[in-house]
Scaffold this active site. Sequence first.
Site, PDB file in Angstrom:
ATOM      1  N   GLY A  30      -4.980  -6.862  -2.624  1.00 38.71           N
ATOM      2  CA  GLY A  30      -5.483  -7.262  -3.923  1.00 38.71           C
ATOM      3  C   GLY A  30      -6.130  -8.616  -4.032  1.00 38.71           C
ATOM      4  O   GLY A  30      -6.148  -9.411  -3.092  1.00 38.71           O
ATOM      5  N   GLY A  34      -2.805  -1.054  -3.112  1.00 36.95           N
ATOM      6  CA  GLY A  34      -1.661  -0.428  -2.454  1.00 36.95           C
ATOM      7  C   GLY A  34      -0.980  -1.327  -1.433  1.00 36.95           C
ATOM      8  O   GLY A  34      -1.343  -2.488  -1.243  1.00 36.95           O
ATOM      9  N   GLU A  63      -6.554   9.979 -14.948  1.00 37.17           N
ATOM     10  CA  GLU A  63      -6.720  11.314 -15.549  1.00 37.17           C
ATOM     11  C   GLU A  63      -5.397  12.098 -15.501  1.00 37.17           C
ATOM     12  O   GLU A  63      -5.179  13.012 -16.284  1.00 37.17           O
ATOM     13  CB  GLU A  63      -7.790  12.083 -14.769  1.00 37.17           C
ATOM     14  N   GLU A  76      -5.253  -4.866  -8.179  1.00 37.66           N
ATOM     15  CA  GLU A  76      -3.845  -4.619  -7.828  1.00 37.66           C
ATOM     16  C   GLU A  76      -3.813  -3.331  -7.021  1.00 37.66           C
ATOM     17  O   GLU A  76      -3.906  -2.237  -7.582  1.00 37.66           O
ATOM     18  CB  GLU A  76      -3.004  -4.479  -9.105  1.00 37.66           C
ATOM     19  N   GLU A 117      -1.287 -10.632 -11.722  1.00 36.36           N
ATOM     20  CA  GLU A 117      -0.865 -10.273 -13.073  1.00 36.36           C
ATOM     21  C   GLU A 117       0.449 -11.001 -13.344  1.00 36.36           C
ATOM     22  O   GLU A 117       1.116 -11.459 -12.415  1.00 36.36           O
ATOM     23  CB  GLU A 117      -0.695  -8.750 -13.194  1.00 36.36           C
ATOM     24  N   LYS A 121      -8.885   2.465 -19.283  1.00 36.75           N
ATOM     25  CA  LYS A 121      -8.956   3.880 -18.873  1.00 36.75           C
ATOM     26  C   LYS A 121      -7.725   4.205 -18.029  1.00 36.75           C
ATOM     27  O   LYS A 121      -7.583   3.710 -16.917  1.00 36.75           O
ATOM     28  CB  LYS A 121     -10.212   4.169 -18.036  1.00 36.75           C
ATOM     29  N   PRO A 122      -6.825   5.047 -18.558  1.00 37.66           N
ATOM     30  CA  PRO A 122      -5.685   5.451 -17.731  1.00 37.66           C
ATOM     31  C   PRO A 122      -6.134   6.461 -16.685  1.00 37.66           C
ATOM     32  O   PRO A 122      -7.243   6.992 -16.759  1.00 37.66           O
ATOM     33  CB  PRO A 122      -4.735   6.100 -18.737  1.00 37.66           C
ATOM     34  N   THR A 179     -10.318   3.103  -3.496  1.00 38.00           N
ATOM     35  CA  THR A 179     -11.002   3.055  -4.800  1.00 38.00           C
ATOM     36  C   THR A 179     -11.235   1.601  -5.208  1.00 38.00           C
ATOM     37  O   THR A 179     -12.296   1.255  -5.739  1.00 38.00           O
ATOM     38  CB  THR A 179     -10.170   3.776  -5.889  1.00 38.00           C
ATOM     39  N   GLY A 222      -6.305   2.018 -14.785  1.00 44.32           N
ATOM     40  CA  GLY A 222      -4.913   2.089 -14.360  1.00 44.32           C
ATOM     41  C   GLY A 222      -4.595   3.243 -13.429  1.00 44.32           C
ATOM     42  O   GLY A 222      -5.318   4.240 -13.365  1.00 44.32           O
ATOM     43  N   ALA A 223      -3.474   3.098 -12.712  1.00 44.87           N
ATOM     44  CA  ALA A 223      -2.958   4.153 -11.834  1.00 44.87           C
ATOM     45  C   ALA A 223      -1.980   5.034 -12.629  1.00 44.87           C
ATOM     46  O   ALA A 223      -1.634   4.717 -13.768  1.00 44.87           O
ATOM     47  CB  ALA A 223      -2.255   3.513 -10.639  1.00 44.87           C
ATOM     48  N   ASN A 245       1.262   5.882 -11.831  1.00 51.76           N
ATOM     49  CA  ASN A 245       2.717   5.795 -11.639  1.00 51.76           C
ATOM     50  C   ASN A 245       3.439   5.161 -12.828  1.00 51.76           C
ATOM     51  O   ASN A 245       4.513   5.610 -13.206  1.00 51.76           O
ATOM     52  CB  ASN A 245       3.058   5.107 -10.307  1.00 51.76           C
TER      53      ASN A 245
HETATM   54  P1  NAP Z   1      -6.647   5.658  -7.464  1.00 54.87           P
HETATM   55  O1  NAP Z   1      -6.898   7.053  -7.037  1.00 54.87           O
HETATM   56  O2  NAP Z   1      -7.239   4.559  -6.704  1.00 54.87           O
HETATM   57  O3  NAP Z   1      -7.068   5.584  -9.000  1.00 54.87           O
HETATM   58  C1  NAP Z   1      -6.845   4.430  -9.799  1.00 54.87           C
HETATM   59  C2  NAP Z   1      -7.700   4.518 -11.043  1.00 54.87           C
HETATM   60  O4  NAP Z   1      -9.084   4.399 -10.700  1.00 54.87           O
HETATM   61  C3  NAP Z   1      -7.582   5.837 -11.802  1.00 54.87           C
HETATM   62  O5  NAP Z   1      -7.651   5.583 -13.183  1.00 54.87           O
HETATM   63  C4  NAP Z   1      -8.797   6.567 -11.306  1.00 54.87           C
HETATM   64  O6  NAP Z   1      -9.183   7.609 -12.163  1.00 54.87           O
HETATM   65  C5  NAP Z   1      -9.823   5.457 -11.264  1.00 54.87           C
HETATM   66  N1  NAP Z   1     -10.991   5.681 -10.420  1.00 54.87           N
HETATM   67  C6  NAP Z   1     -11.159   6.561  -9.396  1.00 54.87           C
HETATM   68  N2  NAP Z   1     -12.393   6.412  -8.846  1.00 54.87           N
HETATM   69  C7  NAP Z   1     -13.012   5.399  -9.525  1.00 54.87           C
HETATM   70  C8  NAP Z   1     -14.293   4.761  -9.430  1.00 54.87           C
HETATM   71  N3  NAP Z   1     -15.202   5.116  -8.507  1.00 54.87           N
HETATM   72  N4  NAP Z   1     -14.584   3.757 -10.299  1.00 54.87           N
HETATM   73  C9  NAP Z   1     -13.674   3.343 -11.223  1.00 54.87           C
HETATM   74  N5  NAP Z   1     -12.456   3.934 -11.361  1.00 54.87           N
HETATM   75  C10 NAP Z   1     -12.116   4.932 -10.525  1.00 54.87           C
HETATM   76  O7  NAP Z   1      -5.059   5.362  -7.506  1.00 54.87           O
HETATM   77  P2  NAP Z   1      -3.910   6.315  -8.013  1.00 54.87           P
HETATM   78  O8  NAP Z   1      -3.778   7.439  -7.043  1.00 54.87           O
HETATM   79  O9  NAP Z   1      -4.078   6.589  -9.456  1.00 54.87           O
HETATM   80  O10 NAP Z   1      -2.637   5.339  -7.882  1.00 54.87           O
HETATM   81  C11 NAP Z   1      -1.930   5.158  -6.726  1.00 54.87           C
HETATM   82  C12 NAP Z   1      -2.380   3.879  -6.042  1.00 54.87           C
HETATM   83  O11 NAP Z   1      -2.253   2.781  -6.930  1.00 54.87           O
HETATM   84  C13 NAP Z   1      -1.519   3.521  -4.833  1.00 54.87           C
HETATM   85  O12 NAP Z   1      -2.351   3.102  -3.793  1.00 54.87           O
HETATM   86  C14 NAP Z   1      -0.667   2.369  -5.349  1.00 54.87           C
HETATM   87  O13 NAP Z   1      -0.207   1.512  -4.341  1.00 54.87           O
HETATM   88  C15 NAP Z   1      -1.616   1.699  -6.274  1.00 54.87           C
HETATM   89  N6  NAP Z   1      -0.881   0.872  -7.251  1.00 54.87           N
HETATM   90  C16 NAP Z   1      -0.954  -0.482  -7.138  1.00 54.87           C
HETATM   91  C17 NAP Z   1      -0.239  -1.278  -8.021  1.00 54.87           C
HETATM   92  C18 NAP Z   1      -0.279  -2.775  -7.923  1.00 54.87           C
HETATM   93  O14 NAP Z   1       0.030  -3.417  -8.905  1.00 54.87           O
HETATM   94  N7  NAP Z   1      -0.629  -3.370  -6.807  1.00 54.87           N
HETATM   95  C19 NAP Z   1       0.509  -0.696  -9.048  1.00 54.87           C
HETATM   96  C20 NAP Z   1       0.535   0.680  -9.144  1.00 54.87           C
HETATM   97  C21 NAP Z   1      -0.172   1.465  -8.243  1.00 54.87           C
HETATM   98  P3  NAP Z   1      -8.612   9.091 -11.859  1.00 54.87           P
HETATM   99  O15 NAP Z   1      -7.129   8.989 -11.760  1.00 54.87           O
HETATM  100  O16 NAP Z   1      -9.043   9.838 -13.025  1.00 54.87           O
HETATM  101  O17 NAP Z   1      -9.230   9.502 -10.545  1.00 54.87           O
END
Ligand code: NAP
Length: 487
Positions: free
Chosen positions: A457, A251, A178, A249, A461, A175-176, A231, A149-150, A152
């Site tokens: 994506g 960005g 960090e 899901e 969902e 896994k939420p 990611t 999960g992300a 937000n």
């Molecule tokens: P992110 O940096 O891509 O991280 C998402 C999740 O992936 C976190 O739990 C992260 O852990 C984990 N992660 C990082 N590297 C990984 C790897 N190599 N393998 C597996 N997991 C890994 O995103 P974020 O900054 O948390 O969230 C913001 C993004 O989410 C934005 O782009 C937003 O648009 C998108 N989002 C999309 C939706 C949708 O439904 N379409 C909903 C909400 C958010 P860590 O946090 O511990 O690094």
Amino acid sequence: MPIQPQASHYIGGRYIENETGEPIDSRFPATGEVIATVRAADAAIVDQAVAAARKGYEEWSAMSGADRGRVLCAAARILRDRNEELAMLETMDTGRPLQETRVADAASAADCLEFFGGMADKIRGEQISGEEGFIYTRREPFGICAGIGAWNYPIQNAGWKAAPALACGNAMIFKPSETTPLSTLKLAEILTEAGAPDGVFNVIQGRGKTGQLLAEHPGVEKVSFTGSVPTGLKVNASAASQLKHTTMELGGKSPLIVYDDADIESAVIGALLGNFYSTGQVCTNCTRVYVHETVMDQFLAQLSEMTRRIRIGDPRDPETQMGPLVSDTQLAAVMSYIEAGKAEGAHLFLGGGRPALPGLEDGSFIEPTIFTGVRDEMRIAREEIFGPVMCVMSFAGDEEVIERANNTAFGLAAGVFTKDLRRAHRTADRLQAGICWINNFNVYTVQPPFGGFKKSGIGRENGFAAIEYYSQVKTVFVHLEPLAPAY
Ligand code: NAP
């Protein structure tokens, strides 16, 4: 309610600690104060979670859909009963104001658990008639689903993934991020309290490395990821290397089109909801607002007036409408985009700085920011900023604006404001996006499907559609007559 959890991970129906895991602090974004510390799961903890989930899956998938549905609905009721406490926890972890976390987080997870709880005994296949028998199909679970999960909307993310996965008979390891580790542990506790067998829903903490261990684990059959496109591409590639099913899901950089015949006040409200709710940290946000040139002055006058009224402050105060960004890292990223916008020649119409908030000087606050005079090729108009930064651009013709709106690698959402319904539907038909709003923006319920086109994506969902992504089809051929000799 103590904010520090009993232990970092919730596996097999109980809290588990690994004393050697890397410590991860969770901070209250309004003050920067550390409110809890968890430890990252290493490979041994991931193995333990997979083993527990396998046991949970065996028991859960053998239960009837009706019994599974009752557990999900019971969990929804407990979430609602504890909504106030869970809202405050989410506010402390994400910095989002109580005004939001009371309605959009545990409450949304509850809606989703109820929706899929009601559907768990209605998952159906097809029946196809044959000459000497018939054929039927069944939807069966995959086994163990990983949820990543992300930050937000942590508990909403977990609820939106767990509800359809569990309704279909899968177990899940979540896994939420960090940055926001706390509320998903509560969801795990609540599912246990509601009667889910041990191991059906597990939570492990960690950074990207833990997410990678989980996504690549051979015992995990499906990966459901919410996060950024970069990611998502990595996670999807590693899941695909083992031919795992995925839901992605990701960005967006969604457009909002305001035609010359729009109700301008509603369009301004839509643009505000689609840019400043959750301090701009919403994946579907309409960060590219295209306004017809003949109504631009009127639009900007109302936009400026309403934006100045937004109450920024301590997210624990029920009167606060906008809290801080989730972290200093996100603040630095958003500020760098504001600098890039200025450097590329966009006009900083409003905001762009840090608000002065006595007592909250260490919080990651930022003003709602509006750029005008933005050109489509500028970075602020092309890249996802994930903060309260709105780009307003003018247009002259319908064809022109639809082409510009679609000129992006993303395709999560889009919106259009017009009083002419034919024009509205014609535009929705042409927009390349998984979700289109007509005369509103960023309103969600769990009944319709949610997900993106293009790089935003894979899969959906919510809605009936989610069942397709959390189950696989088995075709059974039934022959009723003795076989004729074959040779
Ligand atoms: P992110 O940096 O891509 O991280 C998402 C999740 O992936 C976190 O739990 C992260 O852990 C984990 N992660 C990082 N590297 C990984 C790897 N190599 N393998 C597996 N997991 C890994 O995103 P974020 O900054 O948390 O969230 C913001 C993004 O989410 C934005 O782009 C937003 O648009 C998108 N989002 C999309 C939706 C949708 O439904 N379409 C909903 C909400 C958010 P860590 O946090 O511990 O690094």
